[in-house]
Design an enzyme around this catalytic site. Structure first.
Site, mmCIF file in Angstrom:
data_model
loop_
_atom_site.group_PDB
_atom_site.id
_atom_site.type_symbol
_atom_site.label_atom_id
_atom_site.label_comp_id
_atom_site.label_asym_id
_atom_site.label_seq_id
_atom_site.Cartn_x
_atom_site.Cartn_y
_atom_site.Cartn_z
ATOM 1 C CE1 TYR A 123 -4.135 1.054 -0.911
ATOM 2 C CE2 TYR A 123 -3.873 3.634 1.109
ATOM 3 C CZ TYR A 123 -4.488 2.320 0.312
ATOM 4 O OH TYR A 123 -5.050 3.815 -0.127
ATOM 5 N NE ARG A 173 -8.861 12.704 -2.780
ATOM 6 C CZ ARG A 173 -8.145 12.323 -1.745
ATOM 7 N NH1 ARG A 173 -6.959 12.333 -2.168
ATOM 8 N NH2 ARG A 173 -7.893 11.323 -1.130
ATOM 9 C CE LYS A 211 -7.261 2.821 1.356
ATOM 10 N NZ LYS A 211 -7.701 3.386 2.619
ATOM 11 C CD GLU A 237 -9.523 4.560 -0.440
ATOM 12 O OE1 GLU A 237 -8.879 5.307 0.334
ATOM 13 O OE2 GLU A 237 -10.470 4.043 0.554
ATOM 14 C CG ASP A 238 -7.832 7.474 -3.423
ATOM 15 O OD1 ASP A 238 -7.679 7.889 -2.184
ATOM 16 O OD2 ASP A 238 -6.952 7.063 -3.462
ATOM 17 C CG ASP A 295 -10.224 4.695 4.171
ATOM 18 O OD1 ASP A 295 -10.542 4.619 5.710
ATOM 19 O OD2 ASP A 295 -8.690 4.834 4.235
ATOM 20 C CG ASP A 296 -10.618 9.390 0.392
ATOM 21 O OD1 ASP A 296 -9.248 9.019 0.386
ATOM 22 O OD2 ASP A 296 -11.452 8.827 -0.352
ATOM 23 C CG ASN A 314 -0.928 8.949 2.978
ATOM 24 O OD1 ASN A 314 0.772 8.809 3.163
ATOM 25 N ND2 ASN A 314 -2.022 8.550 3.141
#
Length: 618
Positions: free
Chosen positions: A184, A237, A255, A327-328, A350-351, A474
């Protein structure tokens, strides 16, 4: 539909499946299963096999009443509606031998015993030596360490996952602190950037605008039917790297590997999904190796319709209790999707929520050891996107205090930022904001590297004896500052945590071990808690419970080393405690459907975790 004529099976097999006979592997019902070793026995009239299992050529029998090593089972049998219907059983030959060695779910390589090699036509297909799984782990770790480039290590791990799934997870679980940065962040960021070049085999489901009107059919093409967790991205993103389009698939794959390794969710219950609506990344559109749609991103109604079809199809195919992790996604879509589907689906971003929970856990830990309370602190955020506003909201739930966005920008702010706007003169430089607001806690979620400059950190240190600095962006290249910079510029007084890992740093007579505010502390345990309780919705109180459970695992010894989080080597124990607290909150809120609740939720969580240990087949 049941098939009552043995000839029906022969007629339903494609020619390629007929050619791989003979074999001895057959599927046995629970009444014939040797429960001491989980072996496969000869079928009898009481046993059943799905047509899919026969086509795939090998089937592992798991007691439907047991959650041990196989993940959470469905108490009421409701989830079996998503599985292939059983066919009438009889002794039937299916694929073994060379095909077995090509099956990552059951391949054990040189660990197949002499008896297994005889029983399953492996004699001569393997060298004569028999080795243990432990020696295989040692060998693979040695091989991976030979690579100097992280991306090469990543590719070696992915290759292992495609060859021997249990060895992959055994290796990852036993060496999680070393290999987590490989599978990851930060390495997965580079993997996504180069995904078109390194792509070899499908690891998940790609749904594009070409599939509009057929999304349910696409989902049904995935071979596993009893899915419990989906991680989905549209690639707009990816970490702090921007729009990577279809190449964002590396994120859901990574993930879900952690859902299994850290949270114990069965690999077969995990489904990575990428929604491909195009990309605005011109470099990718011009890249001959790009694997996605070569068009600009769809927006507005076209985008919303595809996402809605996906969400509807997921619920139709997998049921009410399927966990969908966004996610993202870009800010404008992330908040809208969470708001739109939070009341109708079991969804989690999660973000927004995972980052908020892990940061809150770090802050609770800091308060526990430094003294004081969150209500006494003053927070300054650099970056008011998904992560920053999510953190502010969760902190507000704890202390009923808002964050820090200047209200003079109110008209130009996106709607999700407006609750955190305060009256204050606009400032252009971060160091000026620090000197004006005098924060005790500085949190960076900007995605802009090196923005916590020497002047900023020194200003924080001049205002606070123990300045708390969270540099969360990150991958590592986008981190607001490094651990070395934070400790050096604060003269060793900073309480530091980052999103990506940094090596221990020696300053004076002290060796500081930087804390990593990694979402992997939260989402695997959260997911396990939701699944094992049969939760139908995610509630903010569950995120608070997860944060408090994580903070509760930090010891004084950890804190003395500079750690705001417990060591990752204990992550499965940590995840079990988080899962237990999340499940307890689900039962308390009336959102759990698996009744009655287990008496000891921690022990139950541990018993539900997937084990990568090999089973003996005969």
């Amino acid at each position: 539909m049941r098939l009552n004529n043995p000839a029906s099976i022969s007629g339903s097999f494609p020619d390629k499946h007929r050619r791989i006979l003979p074999t001895r592997v057959v599927v046995a019902g629970s009444s014939n299963r040797d429960k001491s070793n989980g072996s496969l026995l000869m079928a009898t009239d009481e046993s059943t096999a799905t047509l899919k299992e026969m086509r795939d050529g090998y089937a592992e029998v798991v007691d439907p009443k047991s959650g041990v090593s196989g993940g959470v089972q469905d108490v009421y049998g409701e989830d079996t509606a998503t599985e292939d219907q059983p066919v009438t059983p009889w002794s039937v030959s299916v694929a073994s031998g060379y095909s077995l060695l090509r099956d990552p779910h059951h391949n054990k390589g040189l660990a197949f015993s002499e008896k297994e090699r005889n029983s399953h036509y492996l004699r001569g297909l393997l060298p004569p030596t028999v080795i243990s799984q432990e020696l295989q782990v040692k060998k693979m770790l040695h091989n991976i360490r030979q690579y100097q480039v992280p991306l090469q290590k990543y590719m070696a791990m992915m290759d292992l996952q495609e060859r021997n799934q249990k060895l992959f997870y055994k290796l990852l679980i036993d060496n999680v602190e070393e290999l987590l940065p490989i599978v990851y962040t930060p390495t997965v960021g580079e993997a996504c950037q180069k995904y078109g070049s390194i792509y070899s085999r499908p690891q998940g489901v790609f749904i594009s605008l070409k599939d509009k009107g057929k999304v349910l059919e696409v989902l049904r093409n995935w071979p596993e039917k009893n899915i419990q967790v989906i991680v989905v991205t549209d690639g707009e993103r990816i970490l702090g790297l921007g729009d990577l389009g279809c190449h964002g698939m590396g994120i859901p794959v990574g993930k879900l590997s952690l859902y299994t390794a850290l949270g114990g969710i069965r690999p077969s219950a995990c489904l990575p999904v990428t929604i491909d609506v195009g990309t605005n990344n011109e470099k990718l559109l011009d890249d001959e190796f790009y694997i996605g749609l070569r068009q600009k991103r769809a927006i507005g109604q076209e985008y919303a319709e595809l996402l809605h079809e996906f969400m509807t199809a997921v619920k139709q195919n997998y049921g009410e209790r399927i966990l969908i992790q966004f996610e993202d996604f870009a800010n404008h879509n992330a908040f809208d999707l969470l708001e739109k589907y939070g009341t109708t689906h079991l969804v989690f971003n999660d973000d927004i929520q995972g980052t908020a929970s892990v940061v809150l856990a770090g802050l609770i830990s800091a308060m526990k050891f430094l003294g004081g309370s969150l209500a006494d602190q003053r927070f300054l955020f650099l970056g008011a996107g998904e992560a920053g506003t999510g953190i502010a909201e969760l902190i507000a739930l704890e202390i009923s205090k808002q964050g820090l966005i200047v209200s003079s920008r109110l008209e130009s702010l996106q709607h999700f930022k407006k609750p955190w706007a305060h009256e204050h003169e606009p400032v252009k430089e971060l160091v000026d904001a620090v000197n004006a607001i005098k924060p005790t806690i500085l949190i960076g979620t900007s995605g802009q590297g090196r923005t916590f400059t020497k002047e900023v950190v020194e200003a924080m240190a001049s205002l606070n004896e123990k300045p708390i600095i969270f540099s969360l962006s990150n991958p590592t290249s986008q981190s607001e500052c490094t651990a070395e910079e934070a400790y050096t510029w604060s003269q060793g007084r900073a309480i530091f945590a980052s999103g990506s890992p940094f090596d221990p740093f020696e300053y004076g007579d002290n060796v500081f071990v930087p804390g990593q505010a990694n979402n992997a502390y939260i989402f695997p345990g959260l997911g396990l808690g939701l699944i094992m309780s049969g939760a139908i919705r995610v509630h903010d109180d569950m995120l608070l419970a997860a944060a408090e459970a994580l903070a509760g695992q930090v010891t004084q010894e950890n804190f003395d080393k500079g750690l705001l989080y417990p060591p990752f080597k204990n992550i499965r124990k940590i995840s079990a405690h988080i899962a237990a607290e999340v499940a307890a909150k689900a039962y308390e809120l009336g959102l759990a459907t698996r009744l009655p609740p287990p008496k000891d939720l921690v022990k139950y969580a541990e018993s539900c975790m997937y084990s990568p240990a090999y089973r003996t087949y005969r």
